[in-house]
Structures are given as structure tokens and as C-alpha cells.
Design a protein around this motif. Structure first.
Motif, PDB file in Angstrom:
ATOM      1  N   ARG A 137       0.829  -1.210   0.000  1.00 50.23           N
ATOM      2  CA  ARG A 137       0.000   0.000   0.000  1.00 50.23           C
ATOM      3  C   ARG A 137       0.865   1.262   0.000  1.00 50.23           C
ATOM      4  N   ARG A 138       2.170   1.083   0.039  1.00 50.77           N
ATOM      5  CA  ARG A 138       3.095   2.223   0.040  1.00 50.77           C
ATOM      6  C   ARG A 138       3.388   2.607  -1.412  1.00 50.77           C
ATOM      7  N   VAL A 139       3.022   3.812  -1.793  1.00 48.61           N
ATOM      8  CA  VAL A 139       3.177   4.215  -3.188  1.00 48.61           C
ATOM      9  C   VAL A 139       3.778   5.614  -3.297  1.00 48.61           C
ATOM     10  N   ILE A 140       4.461   5.822  -4.398  1.00 47.81           N
ATOM     11  CA  ILE A 140       4.978   7.137  -4.776  1.00 47.81           C
ATOM     12  C   ILE A 140       4.419   7.462  -6.155  1.00 47.81           C
ATOM     13  N   GLU A 173       6.032   9.760  -0.064  1.00 48.31           N
ATOM     14  CA  GLU A 173       5.449   8.424  -0.019  1.00 48.31           C
ATOM     15  C   GLU A 173       4.029   8.504   0.556  1.00 48.31           C
ATOM     16  N   HIS A 174       3.109   7.760  -0.053  1.00 50.52           N
ATOM     17  CA  HIS A 174       1.727   7.732   0.402  1.00 50.52           C
ATOM     18  C   HIS A 174       1.357   6.323   0.839  1.00 50.52           C
ATOM     19  N   LEU A 175       0.499   6.237   1.835  1.00 47.78           N
ATOM     20  CA  LEU A 175      -0.057   4.954   2.247  1.00 47.78           C
ATOM     21  C   LEU A 175      -1.461   4.869   1.675  1.00 47.78           C
ATOM     22  N   SER A 176      -1.641   4.022   0.690  1.00 51.13           N
ATOM     23  CA  SER A 176      -2.914   3.959  -0.015  1.00 51.13           C
ATOM     24  C   SER A 176      -3.973   3.265   0.832  1.00 51.13           C
ATOM     25  N   ASP A 177      -5.130   3.845   0.848  1.00 52.44           N
ATOM     26  CA  ASP A 177      -6.303   3.254   1.477  1.00 52.44           C
ATOM     27  C   ASP A 177      -7.396   3.256   0.424  1.00 52.44           C
ATOM     28  N   VAL A 178      -7.827   2.099   0.019  1.00 53.06           N
ATOM     29  CA  VAL A 178      -8.778   2.013  -1.087  1.00 53.06           C
ATOM     30  C   VAL A 178     -10.023   2.839  -0.808  1.00 53.06           C
ATOM     31  N   SER A 179     -10.499   2.823   0.423  1.00 52.63           N
ATOM     32  CA  SER A 179     -11.715   3.563   0.736  1.00 52.63           C
ATOM     33  C   SER A 179     -11.503   5.071   0.670  1.00 52.63           C
TER      34      SER A 179
END
Length: 608
Positions: free
Chosen positions: A201-204, A233-239
Motif C-alpha cells: 500500500r506504500r506508493v509514490i 510516499e503515500h499509504l494507499s487506502d482504497v476507501s
């Protein structure tokens, strides 16, 4: 061109590539392929679905710890395996690419003169050979990609691997989304976060002009000048994904680019069930067969969606349809017909004028009501007998984009369902419409790839104070929508007319300082539109024409042409909505206005 995945790891990455491509299927595509490094570059491509590609990789026991994959919607060249990605040059370089390279013809000629042989009709193969040419000189994969990127004009997201560098992958981005997923002892890339969520879930999010080199244990990022940089860096949360800007500059831009997925999500129940009353709720099977006419009530952009629907409902279902602005309907004496279905359209479900119009209709005896809405459990759906929820996701930008196109999907579903109930839609015609809907997300993605060309147009519009939009038939409401978008966010005064009305007054406004935008699909009215365009040119007007790929238009002095995908029949208004959205967005950027929050406007209009 629709979806990119890639991975570098100590494990076999083929399952991750296939899983990522499967998650990108919503974008629409006609072929898919993967390439991995296993001492040599090994490639598998298939025309058709990702499942067929997966079976093919198993048949040849494809494995590798470095690989790239792609789903393609045909633009340059037909739907054939040689045109499918990845493309390979000299057995040394493999490339996948989203976007459109505008100067590919020039580069193709240059590369042919240097001895390169082309196996496909695509613009992407130009990238593969161009990277190869630079790599052959330097042996530096990162430098070769950066040099090649400097020579490309257009939109691209690129991922590249090289036979001699099993320890790295290089990517570049300009105009098309691309992100990096940061894993544990591995790293991934994709055009959409959904494709990497199974691993991390860690994305750039890469920004315009960025390049990056990925290794198993880290990444290096560079800006368009080749300077080493860092990105957040972002921590993706689908919601929460729909509430994040990601790589985009504004929510409006993000939401324009989310339309392939929003459309795919909205058509999913329709593709599963066909044109059936159940799409509109449990009471629809009882109410819709009684409908002898349709009254649609809406405001703003939703009113223009309704105006398109009038053509569909009358032409396809053979049912009379009237469309009215909610704020007018609620204050006039209406002759009610209880056999008519009253349809209200509201993105938010809270629009006061529309809500009050629905109450007025009910007071007149209308007992068959349908709400088309994007927000579950909002006021207007709760007050309606039937409901169709669009699946656009959160729309934050004030100027509606993906809510508009998904409203059109809902209204087309209504037209088809009424046609079937009235015996005007046989099985063959129904299947034809469903097939067209299935390919629609891919067509919209192709239209989005025109963004660099539309940006160039926007620079001309930004210096103007007035603009004129023209359309005919089904596309006149799209001209209205284009003019509204330009007014809303760039503050350029814009008007729209049926093209045949020019000679009845608006032609007096035309001069060399008023750009005229023409929606010119390849339909039965095309020749009429061409005649109207000549009326503009004869008065010195400058034309900006959105023409289908299969229309016979050529640029000339004072006539600028951007070619959208091939004509897609009655669904064409949905496709042509996208370029006018992009034109408004980029004109507003040039003028420095607040794109997401234009002055004096609000997203949900809950006052009179």
C-alpha cells in the motif's frame, strides 16, 4: 493504451504481473502481454482477455524476477498480436507504454534510416528502438531512457527493461499517470494503485517529466532535468483513494481521468443482466411496463445529460420524452400525465430545485418516479419510487465530469430497458448495444490520451473573452456542456447553438477573435455540419473541430482538427464529452483560475 504493470523482485513476478493486469481490466482493452528477463527477454502476447494471456504464460512456463506487462486498447494499428505490448528492440530492450507519441512518424523515418526494422504499426515501437539506439551507444539504461524521453512529443508513461541489466527497471512519465509501489525486498510500478495493492500500500506518484530507476532494494528518482529528487510516499487506502489527488494537479483533472473506471463500474450491472427493469430497483418490474412517456427534470450539467437522453428515449424506445429545467418546472402550470415516468437527475441527491420539482410532480399525481444519483441514501433517491445509482465515486471538483458521463450511462440503460419493454429491442440489437458499452471505457481512455493536443488549443482559448460551441442532433447537448464547462472554470463567456441555427442570428457574432468549437462526429449529420463550418470560415471565424477518426477532415488555414476515436454510434455523446472537459480544464489552467472551486459556485446546490 490502457494499463501498465511492472515488478522487480527475488521471486517470480509473472503472477504479480498477471494479477495487476487483471485489476486494470476496467480501463478497456483488446490485447495484453508481458515480458520478463530470464537470461534473455521472453515475451508472451495475446489478443483478447488477460485470462488468455495467463493461460499462455503457463503453457510456456514463463518465469522471471524482472518483468513488465500491459493491456492495450488499439490506437496506432489494429488489434493484432504484433501490435500488442511489450515491444522489443534488438533482443536487448523491452518497453510498455501508455499514451500517444505525436512525433512518431518523424522518429520512425529517422530510425528506419539508421537501419531499424519495424514489426508493428504502433507508436510505441518507436520508443523501443529509440531507447535501443541510445543504449547501444552508452550501455546506460537510465541515461538511454532519459535521452529518448527528451526526443518524444506527446503523452507517455513508459517502463523499460534491458537484457544486460537484470538488476533494474527504468520508468518515465509525461502526461499519463504512473506510480511506484514500495514492497518488501521488491518494487513495483503501475498506472493505477489497484494493480499493486496485493503487494503493497506504500506508493509514490511520479510527477510530470519524472524518471526513476527501480532495484529490488530501492529506487532512484529524477526530475525532467535529470536531477536526483525525492517524492512523498503515500499509504494507499482504497476507501480513501477517491479523496486523494495522487499524481494530479486538481480534482477536476483527476476526475476527468477517472472516467474509464467510473463508466466501467456503472455499466457492470448492465453488462451482467442486460436491459432489465431490475437495474432500477425492486418496484421497476411493476412500474416501468406502465410507462407511456418520460418527463426528465434536472439542473445544469444534469440537464444536458437529460437532453441527450431525449434523443435516445424517443429514437430507441419510441416513447415521447420531455426535458425541463427543474427551477422552471416547479414554478409553471404543468399538465400532468400520470402514465409518464418522472425522472430526476442529481449528482449529489440534494439539489434543492430538483427536489422541489419532484415534490411538485408528486402533488400533480405522478406516481412513477425515478432518481438517477451518485450519492447513496441521499434525499432525492429516498423520495423516489425507483433509483439508479451511478458508480462514479466521490466527485470533488465543482464542475461535474465523471458524474455527467455516468449519468448518460444510466439514461442509456433506461432507454434500452423501455425499448425492450415496448418490443422495440430484439436480442441482436440488445447485444449490439451491450458490446458497444463494453468497449466504451477503452474509447474514453483513447480520448483522454488527446490531452497534449487539447492543451495546445487551450493556450489559444486562454487569451479570448468569448467562444462559440456548435453541435447537431445528439451532440448539440454536448456543445452546451462544453460551453458550460468553459464558463464555469475559465470565466470565458461561451455560448452553444445547434449548428443549423447559425444563420438565424449567432453568425453575427463570428469574427477572427471568436473561436468556434465544433462537435463533428461521423454520423448522418456530418455533411450538414461541414456546411455550417463553411459559413463560419466565410466570415473569418477560426474553427476548432473535434472529429471522429474515420471522418474525412483535414486541417487548413483557420481550421484546426483533433481526431477522437472512431465513431461509436449512439454512445458517441459520452465520448465527445471528454475533449470539451479537457479543453475547459486546460484553458482555466492557462488563465490561472481556481479550477476545483470556481468563483460563485458550489458542488451541491441546496439553495434556491
Amino acid at each position: 493504451m490502457c494499463g501498465i504493470v511492472g515488478a522487480i523482485s527475488s521471486r517470480n513476478v509473472v503472477p504479480a504481473l498477471i494479477a495487476g493486469l487483471a485489476r486494470l481490466e476496467y480501463r478497456g482493452y483488446d490485447s495484453a502481454g508481458v515480458a520478463v528477463l530470464d537470461e534473455e527477454i521472453r515475451r508472451v502476447r495475446r489478443v483478447g482477455r488477460v485470462a488468455e494471456l495467463e493461460a499462455a504464460t503457463r503453457e510456456v512456463s514463463l518465469t522471471g524476477s524482472l518483468g513488465i506487462g500491459h493491456t492495450r486498447w488499439a490506437t496506432h494499428g489494429g488489434v493484432t498480436e504484433p501490435n500488442a505490448h511489450p515491444h522489443v528492440s534488438g533482443g536487448l530492450i523491452a518497453v510498455v507504454h501508455n499514451g500517444i507519441i505525436e512525433n512518431h512518424d518523424q522518429k520512425r523515418d529517422e530510425l528506419k534510416a539508421r537501419g531499424y526494422v519495424f514489426e508493428s504499426q504502433t507508436d510505441t515501437e518507436v520508443i523501443a528502438h529509440l531507447v535501443h539506439a541510445h543504449y547501444r551507444e552508452s550501455g546506460d539504461l537510465l541515461g538511454a531512457v532519459q535521452q529518448a524521453a527528451q526526443e518524444l512529443t506527446g503523452a507517455y508513461a513508459i517502463a523499460v527493461i534491458a537484457r544486460d541489466h537484470p538488476d533494474q527497471m527504468v520508468v518515465a512519465r509525461m502526461g499519463c499517470p504512473l506510480l511506484i509501489g514500495l514492497g518488501d525486498g521488491e518494487n513495483l510500478i503501475a498506472s493505477d494503485v489497484s494493480a499493486v495493492l496485493s503487494a503493497t500500500r506504500r506508493v509514490i506518484f511520479l510527477e510530470e517529466g519524472d524518471t526513476a530507476r527501480l532495484r529490488r532494494d530501492g529506487i532512484e528518482l529524477f526530475d525532467r532535468h535529470g536531477t536526483a529528487i525525492t517524492r512523498e510516499e503515500h499509504l494507499s487506502d482504497v476507501s480513501l483513494a477517491s479523496l486523494e489527488l495522487g499524481p494530479y494537479s486538481h480534482y477536476m483533472q483527476k476526475e476527468i481521468h477517472e472516467q474509464p473506471k467510473a463508466i466501467a463500474d456503472t455499466i457492470a450491472p448492465l453488462l451482467d443482466a442486460g436491459f432489465v427493469p431490475a437495474l432500477f430497483g425492486p418496484r421497476a418490474a411493476d412500474l416501468l411496463p406502465q410507462v407511456q412517456g418520460v418527463q426528465i427534470i434536472a439542473c445544469g450539467t444534469s440537464f444536458y445529460a437529460a437532453s441527450v437522453a431525449r434523443y435516445w428515449i424517443e429514437a430507441i424506445a419510441g416513447v415521447p420524452c420531455n426535458v425541463e429545467v427543474a427551477s422552471e418546472y416547479r414554478y409553471r402550470t404543468v399538465v400532468a400525465n400520470p402514465s409518464h415516468l418522472v425522472v430526476t437527475i442529481s449528482q449529489s441527491g440534494e439539489t434543492l430545485d430538483t427536489m422541489e420539482a419532484l415534490k411538485y410532480a408528486r402533488s400533480l399525481g405522478h406516481d412513477k418516479t425515478l432518481s438517477i444519483c451518485n450519492v447513496r441514501e441521499s434525499a432525492i433517491p429516498r423520495a423516489s419510487d425507483l433509483v439508479f445509482y451511478t458508480r462514479a465515486g466521490a466527485e470533488i471538483g465543482v464542475a461535474s465530469t465523471k458524474a455527467f458521463t455516468t449519468q448518460l450511462i444510466a439514461l442509456f440503460a433506461l432507454a434500452g430497458t423501455l425499448a425492450k419493454l415496448h418490443g422495440r429491442l430484439d436480442d441482436a440489437a440488445e447485444q449490439g448495444y451491450l458490446d458497444a458499452l463494453r468497449h466504451l471505457p477503452g474509447s474514453v481512455q483513447h480520448a483522454l490520451n488527446l490531452e497534449p493536443q487539447i492543451t495546445a488549443w487551450a493556450q489559444k482559448f486562454a487569451t479570448k473573452d468569448h467562444a462559440l460551441f456548435l453541435g447537431r442532433g445528439l451532440h448539440y447537448p454536448i456543445a452546451l456542456e462544453g460551453a458550460l464547462k468553459l464558463k464555469e472554470i475559465s470565466y470565458i463567456h461561451a455560448e452553444a447553438y445547434p449548428a443549423g441555427e447559425l444563420k438565424h442570428g449567432p453568425l453575427a457574432l463570428v469574427d477572427d477573435n471568436m473561436p468556434v468549437v465544433v462537435i463533428a462526429p461521423n454520423d448522418s449529420l456530418l455533411e450538414k455540419v461541414k456546411s455550417n463550418m463553411q459559413e463560419v470560415r466565410a466570415r473569418g471565424g477560426e474553427l476548432f473541430v473535434f472529429a471522429d477518426l474515420d471522418s474525412h477532415f483535414s486541417e487548413s488555414d483557420g481550421v484546426h482538427v483533433i481526431r477522437t476515436p472512431r465513431h461509436i454510434g449512439v454512445l458517441s455523446p459520452i465520448l465527445h464529452a471528454v475533449p470539451v472537459q479537457l479543453l475547459a480544464y486546460h484553458a482555466a489552467l492557462q488563465r490561472g483560475t481556481d479550477v476545483d472551486k470556481p468563483r460563485n459556485l458550489a458542488k451541491s446546490v441546496t439553495v434556491e
